[in-house]
Structures are given as structure tokens and as C-alpha cells.
Write an enzyme that holds these catalytic residues in place. Structure first.
Site, PDB file in Angstrom:
ATOM      1  N   LYS A  84       8.840   4.004  -7.826  1.00 30.72           N
ATOM      2  CA  LYS A  84       9.463   3.322  -6.689  1.00 30.72           C
ATOM      3  C   LYS A  84       8.656   2.093  -6.278  1.00 30.72           C
ATOM      4  CE  LYS A  84       9.654   7.132  -4.136  1.00 30.72           C
ATOM      5  NZ  LYS A  84       9.408   8.291  -5.023  1.00 30.72           N
ATOM      6  N   LYS A 123       0.857  -1.187   0.000  1.00 28.48           N
ATOM      7  CA  LYS A 123       0.000   0.000   0.000  1.00 28.48           C
ATOM      8  C   LYS A 123       0.881   1.221   0.000  1.00 28.48           C
ATOM      9  CE  LYS A 123      -0.899   2.377   3.467  1.00 28.48           C
ATOM     10  NZ  LYS A 123      -0.261   3.515   4.275  1.00 28.48           N
TER      11      LYS A 123
END
Length: 434
Positions: free
Chosen positions: A187, A81
Site C-alpha cells: 500500500k 511514514k
């Protein structure tokens, strides 16, 4: 004409750039062959012209591919998440072990405090001995053995993003949705994820203050990540008040440990279950989001998530017995001062950003990159919105290292907390994008 000059010319004319040109540009950012002037021109051009959807996806993938991209060979989905940032937001520390307890593998690459918001790594480093900087081999082994690891980014993770982010900071181009999207997702995608859930915060304690701003960012992130091959959903969540009644590194860890060890119902548990339920559903580890949320809640209330958290703490250098005796290990401030209500009424609203900056001023965050963190300081026992208070009753407690800092924080809290009529009830989950 060089490939970078050609890219900038196309951007100036508002033309599509194309995957090959963006790949070359990202590699140039990473290896230094693209100059700061060219990087700044690119960032400003994107702000003014906006990328096509195809180019936004291509930029995200190019920045991902500018460094190492992790590949996994695990018996269950690799999931994670990301939160866009808020105050009292310690969901990652609760959700990651709950996901691991539900059968997922969670290689969570997290960040430090930014502006008025706290950072997951800073919170974890309030635990004695806990190491967030792991070698790639140890990171992989920790995830494989324990189901999760929460670490800092390695220098080889999306280096093009690191370079472009520094340029954006000094060229007033941070707010571009295209660049924010590529920065966040490059990322996350480099960690080799199969599914991702996004917690897009909205309100006075978030970077996105309005529902329209939060929705635009959520739509950009979800559409780009899905086009890049990672199953992604987003929840837009309320940040008109802190998610937990504490702000500050060790204080927020205490809130997480209380939830992990008691399973007590709270806003933190509600949002963790909602995010985790959506992610388990997307990763085919639950039949649907509601079933997934129930699994997350059960993992926490049964103690399975606490066991997973304990395994991660031990694997990353933290103390044995932390989960059983967490209050003994966390640092405490020298000074604790009550903030008393200046008048009677209801807590009608908070300036969340001001509360976050008060914690930074106490030493709980960084005003410049080289600042050290005082993990013990912050605010606790902050009353929820709508609470009725009498004049002189405490509305919060300040944890400080110096009297002067405590007095300054008291003034800041009194200015940020507004007492008047009770506000309308606000749901925690404002919108869901799948």
C-alpha cells in the site's frame, strides 16, 4: 497444472516461487480468479515455509501492482511514514505537516483503528467536515497545492492485499512476517514514495511486545522496501506507555494541536523530530538525521507546521479557523470522571493493550467493522510512568457518554495501571535501522 496450483506445490516443497508466478497470483487475488481456498492455502504455506527474500520482495511488488500505482511529477521528494500501531500514537498528525513545512510532499494513505490501537483517519474525522475519502484527482491536487494530504485507501489501491488480508484474518495467518511486510509495503509503495520511515512500536501498548519481535519486523520491512526501490529506514520506539497522555480520537487531536500551537517539548515532539529527521536525511532534504530532526523541531516551534496543517484541514473540508480555535470545534464527552489511585506509590507499569481496549469499550474504537465511532470519548491526563502518587490522587480522567461506560472504564484503568516502585528509565528511541 494451473499457475496457482503450481505455485502452491512449490510452496509446499519449500522451493522458490519466482516473480512471474507471484505477479499472476496477486492479479488472481485482485480479479477473483484465485479462490478463497487457494488464498488460504497460500497464506498457511507462507506461515509454515517462509518465503525467500527475493520472493518476499516479489510478493510485495506484485501486490502493489495489483491495482493503481501513483506516479508524481513534483519539484521535491515524495515521502511518508508508517507506524505499526500503538496507544496514544498521533505522530502522523504532527509529522505530516512538519515534513511539508520542510519541503517534502506527503501523500499519506492511512488506516482506521485496529484492535486496541487508534486509527489516524478516525482521529481526523473528529474534526467537523474533514473528508478522508478523496478522488484520486483531488488527492493529487491537494498534495500538489498544500504539500500533504491524509486520506483513506481507494478500492483500487493494492486490491490483492485487501483480499489476502481478509483471508489471513479467518485462517489464523495474520502473524506471518512475510505477509505483514507485503501488506504494509504494497500500500505504501503504491502511493509512489521515494523515501519512507517506519515507526516500529515495542511494548505493552504495541502489537509487537518484545524487542526481538519488533526488530525482526523492522528488519523485514527495511530490507524488503529498499530492495523494492524505496529508500527506507526504521526506528524501534518504546510503547510501554501511551505516547501522549490521552487516548481517544478528539482527545489525541487536542494533544497534537497543543504541540502544533505551542511547540512545547514532549515525548510526541521528540519522536516526531527523530522520525522526521531520519526521513529528511534519507530524502536528501537534510544533511543528516540530527540536522533533519532540528529542522522538524523548528518547523513545529515556529508555527510553520501549524500553517501546513491548517491548509490541509481547509483543503479536505474542515472548518476555517480550526488551528486558531481548535478546542471550540472538537466534540466533548458528557461525563468526565477521575480515576483515583487506590494506594500510594509510583506508576510502575501500564498494560497498554488493556488501556486501548478500555477506549474501544467506551465507543472510541470498533469491536466489529460496522460499529460507529464516538469521537469524544477516551482517557486523558494519564500520568507518566515513574510518577509518584498519593492514595486518592487522580491518575487519569475518563471521558464517557454514559455513567455505566465510565464505571466500566474506571475498573479497566485501575486494573491496567500498576502502582509500586519506580521503573527504570526507558529511552523513547530503542534502536535505529538504516
Amino acid at each position: 497444472m494451473s499457475s496457482t496450483r503450481a505455485l502452491l506445490a512449490a510452496l509446499r516443497r519449500g522451493q522458490p516461487i519466482g516473480e512471474a508466478s507471484l505477479q499472476a497470483f496477486a492479479q488472481g487475488l485482485a480479479d477473483g480468479s484465485v479462490s478463497d481456498a487457494q488464498a488460504g492455502a497460500f497464506a498457511m504455506g507462507v506461515v509454515l515455509s517462509k518465503l525467500t527474500h527475493e520472493d518476499s520482495v516479489a510478493l510485495t511488488l506484485a501486490m502493489r501492482d495489483s491495482g493503481d500505482v501513483t506516479e508524481w511529477d513534483l519539484p521535491a521528494p515524495v515521502i511518508d511514514k508508517h507506524s505499526t500501531g500503538g496507544i496514544g500514537d498521533c505522530v502522523s498528525l504532527l509529522l505530516a505537516p512538519a515534513l511539508a513545512a520542510c519541503g517534502g510532499y506527503v501523500p499519506m494513505v492511512s488506516g482506521r483503528g485496529l484492535g486496541h490501537t487508534g486509527g489516524t483517519l478516525d482521529k481526523l474525522e473528529s474534526i467537523p467536515g474533514f473528508k478522508t475519502a478523496l478522488s484520486m484527482s483531488r488527492f493529487r491536487q491537494t498534495v500538489r497545492d498544500n504539500g500533504l494530504a491524509i486520506v483513506s485507501a481507494s478500492p483500487t489501491l493494492a486490491p490483492a492485499d485487501k483480499r489476502l488480508y481478509a483471508i489471513r484474518d479467518v485462517t489464523s495467518t495474520v502473524e506471518s512476517l512475510d505477509l505483514i511486510t507485503a501488506s504494509i509495503l504494497s500500500k505504501k509503495l503504491a502511493a509512489g514514495l521515494e523515501a519512507l520511515v517506519l515507526d516500529v512500536k515495542c511494548g505493552s501498548g504495541a502489537f509487537m511486545k518484545t524487542a526481538d519481535e519488533a526488530r525482526a519486523l523492522a528488519q523485514s520491512l527495511v530490507s524488503t522496501a529498499n530492495a523494492a526501490g524505496c529508500k527506507t529506514s526504521a526506528l524501534i520506539t518504546d510503547m510501554s506507555q501511551p505516547l501522549v497522555p490521552s487516548l481517544g480520537n478528539a482527545l489525541e487531536v487536542s494533544e497534537v494541536m497543543h504541540t502544533l500551537t505551542t511547540g512545547q517539548q514532549s515525548r510526541l515532539l521528540e519522536i516526531t523530530a527523530a522520525l522526521g529527521g531520519q526521513l529528511l536525511s534519507d530524502a536528501a532534504l537534510a544533511e543528516n538525521p540530527d540536522n533533519g530532526a532540528a529542522k522538524i523541531a523548528t518547523a513545529i516551534t515556529s508555527g510553520q507546521a501549524a500553517e501546513a496543517f491548517a491548509r490541509m484541514i481547509r483543503a479536505q473540508g474542515g472548518p476555517l479557523g480550526f488551528v486558531e480555535n481548535w478546542s471550540r470545534f472538537l466534540p466533548e464527552a458528557n461525563i468526565i470522571r477521575e480515576v483515583k489511585a487506590p494506594k500510594s506509590g509510583h506508576i510502575s507499569s501500564y498494560d497498554g493493550e488493556a488501556l486501548g481496549l478500555a477506549v474501544v469499550a467506551l465507543g472510541g474504537g470498533r469491536q466489529v467493522e460496522t460499529d460507529s465511532i464516538d469521537h469524544a470519548v477516551g482517557l486523558s491526563d494519564l500520568l507518566p510512568l515513574g510518577t509518584r502518587v498519593q492514595k486518592g490522587e487522580p491518575i487519569a480522567r475518563i471521558h464517557a457518554s454514559r455513567e455505566s461506560a465510565a464505571l466500566e472504564a474506571e475498573r479497566a484503568v485501575l486494573k491496567a495501571a500498576h502502582i509500586g516502585t519506580a521503573p527504570a528509565a526507558q529511552p523513547l528511541i530503542l534502536e535505529r535501522l538504516v
